[in-house]
Motif scaffolding. Structure first.
Motif, PDB file in Angstrom:
ATOM      1  N   PHE A 210      16.336   2.051  16.063  1.00 44.14           N
ATOM      2  CA  PHE A 210      17.458   1.748  16.952  1.00 44.14           C
ATOM      3  C   PHE A 210      17.413   2.654  18.182  1.00 44.14           C
ATOM      4  O   PHE A 210      17.594   2.192  19.325  1.00 44.14           O
ATOM      5  CB  PHE A 210      18.790   1.915  16.223  1.00 44.14           C
ATOM      6  N   LEU A 211      17.194   3.941  17.963  1.00 43.19           N
ATOM      7  CA  LEU A 211      17.138   4.857  19.099  1.00 43.19           C
ATOM      8  C   LEU A 211      15.949   4.560  20.002  1.00 43.19           C
ATOM      9  O   LEU A 211      16.051   4.665  21.227  1.00 43.19           O
ATOM     10  CB  LEU A 211      17.090   6.309  18.614  1.00 43.19           C
ATOM     11  N   ALA A 212      14.826   4.169  19.422  1.00 39.90           N
ATOM     12  CA  ALA A 212      13.660   3.815  20.233  1.00 39.90           C
ATOM     13  C   ALA A 212      13.960   2.595  21.096  1.00 39.90           C
ATOM     14  O   ALA A 212      13.550   2.530  22.267  1.00 39.90           O
ATOM     15  CB  ALA A 212      12.451   3.538  19.334  1.00 39.90           C
ATOM     16  N   ALA A 213      14.691   1.629  20.543  1.00 39.23           N
ATOM     17  CA  ALA A 213      15.070   0.447  21.320  1.00 39.23           C
ATOM     18  C   ALA A 213      16.017   0.821  22.458  1.00 39.23           C
ATOM     19  O   ALA A 213      15.907   0.301  23.579  1.00 39.23           O
ATOM     20  CB  ALA A 213      15.707  -0.600  20.405  1.00 39.23           C
ATOM     21  N   LEU A 214      16.947   1.736  22.190  1.00 42.30           N
ATOM     22  CA  LEU A 214      17.859   2.185  23.242  1.00 42.30           C
ATOM     23  C   LEU A 214      17.110   2.924  24.347  1.00 42.30           C
ATOM     24  O   LEU A 214      17.447   2.807  25.532  1.00 42.30           O
ATOM     25  CB  LEU A 214      18.931   3.098  22.645  1.00 42.30           C
ATOM     26  N   SER A 215      16.094   3.664  23.959  1.00 44.76           N
ATOM     27  CA  SER A 215      15.330   4.447  24.936  1.00 44.76           C
ATOM     28  C   SER A 215      14.373   3.590  25.755  1.00 44.76           C
ATOM     29  O   SER A 215      13.926   4.012  26.827  1.00 44.76           O
ATOM     30  CB  SER A 215      14.540   5.550  24.223  1.00 44.76           C
ATOM     31  N   SER A 216      14.036   2.417  25.237  1.00 42.43           N
ATOM     32  CA  SER A 216      13.107   1.510  25.932  1.00 42.43           C
ATOM     33  C   SER A 216      13.800   0.166  26.163  1.00 42.43           C
ATOM     34  O   SER A 216      13.302  -0.893  25.792  1.00 42.43           O
ATOM     35  CB  SER A 216      11.823   1.323  25.118  1.00 42.43           C
ATOM     36  N   ARG A 217      14.976   0.235  26.773  1.00 44.76           N
ATOM     37  CA  ARG A 217      15.844  -0.936  26.904  1.00 44.76           C
ATOM     38  C   ARG A 217      15.134  -2.114  27.569  1.00 44.76           C
ATOM     39  O   ARG A 217      15.256  -3.256  27.129  1.00 44.76           O
ATOM     40  CB  ARG A 217      17.081  -0.530  27.705  1.00 44.76           C
ATOM     41  N   ALA A 218      14.382  -1.866  28.620  1.00 44.63           N
ATOM     42  CA  ALA A 218      13.728  -2.951  29.349  1.00 44.63           C
ATOM     43  C   ALA A 218      12.739  -3.700  28.467  1.00 44.63           C
ATOM     44  O   ALA A 218      12.568  -4.917  28.597  1.00 44.63           O
ATOM     45  CB  ALA A 218      13.030  -2.411  30.590  1.00 44.63           C
ATOM     46  N   SER A 219      12.101  -2.983  27.554  1.00 45.39           N
ATOM     47  CA  SER A 219      11.142  -3.609  26.645  1.00 45.39           C
ATOM     48  C   SER A 219      11.810  -4.234  25.438  1.00 45.39           C
ATOM     49  O   SER A 219      11.254  -5.147  24.817  1.00 45.39           O
ATOM     50  CB  SER A 219      10.122  -2.566  26.165  1.00 45.39           C
ATOM     51  N   ALA A 220      12.997  -3.742  25.090  1.00 45.74           N
ATOM     52  CA  ALA A 220      13.643  -4.178  23.852  1.00 45.74           C
ATOM     53  C   ALA A 220      14.533  -5.396  24.023  1.00 45.74           C
ATOM     54  O   ALA A 220      14.674  -6.203  23.092  1.00 45.74           O
ATOM     55  CB  ALA A 220      14.469  -3.020  23.282  1.00 45.74           C
ATOM     56  N   ILE A 221      15.146  -5.559  25.183  1.00 44.91           N
ATOM     57  CA  ILE A 221      16.104  -6.655  25.372  1.00 44.91           C
ATOM     58  C   ILE A 221      15.384  -8.005  25.316  1.00 44.91           C
ATOM     59  O   ILE A 221      14.311  -8.193  25.899  1.00 44.91           O
ATOM     60  CB  ILE A 221      16.858  -6.487  26.698  1.00 44.91           C
ATOM     61  N   GLY A 222      15.988  -8.921  24.564  1.00 42.10           N
ATOM     62  CA  GLY A 222      15.404 -10.244  24.388  1.00 42.10           C
ATOM     63  C   GLY A 222      14.313 -10.297  23.355  1.00 42.10           C
ATOM     64  O   GLY A 222      13.611 -11.314  23.242  1.00 42.10           O
ATOM     65  N   GLU A 223      14.177  -9.232  22.563  1.00 41.24           N
ATOM     66  CA  GLU A 223      13.106  -9.150  21.565  1.00 41.24           C
ATOM     67  C   GLU A 223      13.683  -8.851  20.185  1.00 41.24           C
ATOM     68  O   GLU A 223      14.770  -8.286  20.049  1.00 41.24           O
ATOM     69  CB  GLU A 223      12.108  -8.047  21.929  1.00 41.24           C
ATOM     70  N   SER A 224      12.902  -9.210  19.164  1.00 43.11           N
ATOM     71  CA  SER A 224      13.208  -8.800  17.796  1.00 43.11           C
ATOM     72  C   SER A 224      12.067  -7.932  17.290  1.00 43.11           C
ATOM     73  O   SER A 224      10.916  -8.076  17.726  1.00 43.11           O
ATOM     74  CB  SER A 224      13.393 -10.016  16.882  1.00 43.11           C
ATOM     75  N   PHE A 225      12.399  -7.009  16.390  1.00 45.70           N
ATOM     76  CA  PHE A 225      11.425  -6.055  15.865  1.00 45.70           C
ATOM     77  C   PHE A 225      11.619  -5.887  14.365  1.00 45.70           C
ATOM     78  O   PHE A 225      12.753  -5.780  13.896  1.00 45.70           O
ATOM     79  CB  PHE A 225      11.605  -4.676  16.530  1.00 45.70           C
ATOM     80  N   HIS A 226      10.508  -5.859  13.645  1.00 47.79           N
ATOM     81  CA  HIS A 226      10.585  -5.478  12.231  1.00 47.79           C
ATOM     82  C   HIS A 226      10.906  -3.997  12.123  1.00 47.79           C
ATOM     83  O   HIS A 226      10.511  -3.191  12.977  1.00 47.79           O
ATOM     84  CB  HIS A 226       9.249  -5.732  11.525  1.00 47.79           C
ATOM     85  N   ALA A 227      11.598  -3.648  11.037  1.00 42.74           N
ATOM     86  CA  ALA A 227      11.881  -2.251  10.711  1.00 42.74           C
ATOM     87  C   ALA A 227      11.477  -2.043   9.259  1.00 42.74           C
ATOM     88  O   ALA A 227      12.289  -2.190   8.343  1.00 42.74           O
ATOM     89  CB  ALA A 227      13.358  -1.926  10.918  1.00 42.74           C
ATOM     90  N   VAL A 228      10.207  -1.725   9.063  1.00 43.75           N
ATOM     91  CA  VAL A 228       9.652  -1.534   7.726  1.00 43.75           C
ATOM     92  C   VAL A 228       8.684  -0.353   7.772  1.00 43.75           C
ATOM     93  O   VAL A 228       8.383   0.183   8.836  1.00 43.75           O
ATOM     94  CB  VAL A 228       8.909  -2.804   7.234  1.00 43.75           C
ATOM     95  N   SER A 229       8.203   0.052   6.603  1.00 43.99           N
ATOM     96  CA  SER A 229       7.124   1.031   6.576  1.00 43.99           C
ATOM     97  C   SER A 229       5.853   0.360   7.089  1.00 43.99           C
ATOM     98  O   SER A 229       5.819  -0.858   7.303  1.00 43.99           O
ATOM     99  CB  SER A 229       6.914   1.551   5.155  1.00 43.99           C
ATOM    100  N   GLU A 230       4.794   1.123   7.252  1.00 50.34           N
ATOM    101  CA  GLU A 230       3.583   0.536   7.828  1.00 50.34           C
ATOM    102  C   GLU A 230       2.849  -0.388   6.865  1.00 50.34           C
ATOM    103  O   GLU A 230       2.104  -1.272   7.305  1.00 50.34           O
ATOM    104  CB  GLU A 230       2.649   1.641   8.321  1.00 50.34           C
ATOM    105  N   LYS A 231       3.071  -0.235   5.541  1.00 49.16           N
ATOM    106  CA  LYS A 231       2.381  -1.089   4.573  1.00 49.16           C
ATOM    107  C   LYS A 231       3.320  -1.492   3.444  1.00 49.16           C
ATOM    108  O   LYS A 231       4.064  -0.664   2.922  1.00 49.16           O
ATOM    109  CB  LYS A 231       1.162  -0.365   3.988  1.00 49.16           C
ATOM    110  N   ALA A 232       3.248  -2.760   3.073  1.00 46.99           N
ATOM    111  CA  ALA A 232       3.975  -3.251   1.907  1.00 46.99           C
ATOM    112  C   ALA A 232       3.277  -2.786   0.629  1.00 46.99           C
ATOM    113  O   ALA A 232       2.139  -2.305   0.658  1.00 46.99           O
ATOM    114  CB  ALA A 232       4.044  -4.779   1.948  1.00 46.99           C
ATOM    115  N   LEU A 233       3.972  -2.948  -0.494  1.00 46.07           N
ATOM    116  CA  LEU A 233       3.428  -2.581  -1.804  1.00 46.07           C
ATOM    117  C   LEU A 233       3.363  -3.809  -2.705  1.00 46.07           C
ATOM    118  O   LEU A 233       4.294  -4.618  -2.716  1.00 46.07           O
ATOM    119  CB  LEU A 233       4.328  -1.552  -2.500  1.00 46.07           C
ATOM    120  N   THR A 234       2.281  -3.931  -3.469  1.00 48.08           N
ATOM    121  CA  THR A 234       2.329  -4.876  -4.575  1.00 48.08           C
ATOM    122  C   THR A 234       3.167  -4.248  -5.682  1.00 48.08           C
ATOM    123  O   THR A 234       3.226  -3.012  -5.815  1.00 48.08           O
ATOM    124  CB  THR A 234       0.935  -5.198  -5.131  1.00 48.08           C
ATOM    125  N   LEU A 235       3.836  -5.071  -6.483  1.00 51.25           N
ATOM    126  CA  LEU A 235       4.653  -4.518  -7.564  1.00 51.25           C
ATOM    127  C   LEU A 235       3.788  -3.752  -8.560  1.00 51.25           C
ATOM    128  O   LEU A 235       4.188  -2.709  -9.076  1.00 51.25           O
ATOM    129  CB  LEU A 235       5.433  -5.631  -8.256  1.00 51.25           C
TER     130      LEU A 235
END
Length: 323
Positions: A210-235
């Protein structure tokens, strides 16, 4: 300094987001339904204005959007919007009155993945009321941003993890006894072959995004972003790694989902189906490219911190190495 309104401020992400905003120099108004405490105490909460507001009641009265607008925000972060009409009421009131509006979505907007890791712009086929409603909100907000200039950004968290609540476990549900089974070195049954995936994220990393999006407003507006770790896990991999974290060798068995579910509490079986039916595995490349954001926590690091809290609370058996 911006005046930031956080709606749903004492939840999982708000626990980290409000202090981070205060420390970044923002004037913060933290709105919650009651005066519940955040999951983790922080001195910065003393510098945020706390307000109670029943969103459902005010939406029924038709005043919620105007109530938020009356607080004179520069930025609004909405953590608890679950329907398109709810989003529309707020946006209609805020058009022309805010510099940035950030909505909390979900990776469940994707439904079943095709190619992984899934990027934000992959075709979406959500199922289930929650995923469908959140996808409708995202479509509405991004269209409003592109066509009307409303300054919206959407963040899509994965399975949010942190100290203070039960993390999604290696069976794909929230029963903390699963971790105790692994801690004791007992046999843990998994559905199917345990190759379905889950994708965690530490609540602090969502707040940081959220703070990164606020700091880069011009790049963030009109966009969606995932918020996850860098890799998923198999169970299966998740269960094996947690077993070893507890100082045990993994003892796993595998059953077709219907057989596995027959011996599980109905709540656990349903939660597992909801997660394995989607098996998310999402990309974080876009957030890195546009916002310069990289998660601090891996999935396992985030889970280990959450489970350490459960151990300290006596809700999960301690690792064998501890005794």
């Amino acid at each position: 300094m911006s005046r930031v309104i956080v709606i749903g401020a004492t939840g999982h992400v708000g626990t980290y987001l409000v202090p981070a905003l205060v420390e970044a120099g923002h004037e913060v108004v933290a709105i919650s339904r009651g005066m519940s405490d955040p999951y983790t105490p922080h001195a910065a909460w003393g510098h945020a204005e706390r307000l109670t507001m029943d969103r459902d009641a005010r939406e029924r009265a038709g005043t919620f959007g105007q109530d938020i607008r009356s607080l004179k925000p520069d930025i609004v972060i909405d953590m608890i919007c679950f329907t398109k009409p709810s989003a529309e009421m707020l946006v209609d009131a805020l058009k022309g009155h805010v510099g940035h509006f950030l909505h909390t979505g979900t990776i469940w907007t994707h439904g079943t993945p095709v190619a992984v890791p899934t990027p934000e712009d992959a075709p979406k086929h959500p199922f289930g009321d929650y995923g469908i409603q959140k996808a409708d909100i995202e479509t509405y907000l991004l269209k409003t941003a592109h066509c009307e200039g409303f300054p919206a950004t959407v963040l899509h968290p994965g399975h949010i993890v942190g100290p203070g609540w039960n993390p999604l476990n290696p069976q794909g549900n929230f029963n903390p006894e699963v971790f105790s089974i692994l801690a004791r070195g007992e046999q843990l049954p998994l559905a199917n072959f345990g190759l379905e995936t889950v994708h965690h994220v530490h609540a602090e990393d969502v707040a940081r995004l959220f703070l990164a999006a606020l700091s880069s407003r011009a790049s963030a507006i009109g966009e969606s972003f995932h918020a996850v770790s860098e890799k998923a896990l198999t169970l299966r991999g998740y269960a094996e790694r947690m077993s070893r974290w507890f100082g045990r060798d993994p003892v796993l068995t595998f059953l077709p989902y219907d057989q596995w579910a027959a011996d599980r509490p109905a709540e656990d079986a349903k939660a597992t189906w909801e997660h394995i039916a989607r098996s998310p595995n999402c990309s974080m490349e876009k957030a890195k490219r546009l916002l310069g954001f990289v998660p601090r926590y891996t999935s396992l690091q985030a889970v280990e911190e959450a489970v350490t809290w459960l151990i300290e609370q006596g809700k999960v058996a301690p690792p064998s190495r501890a005794g």
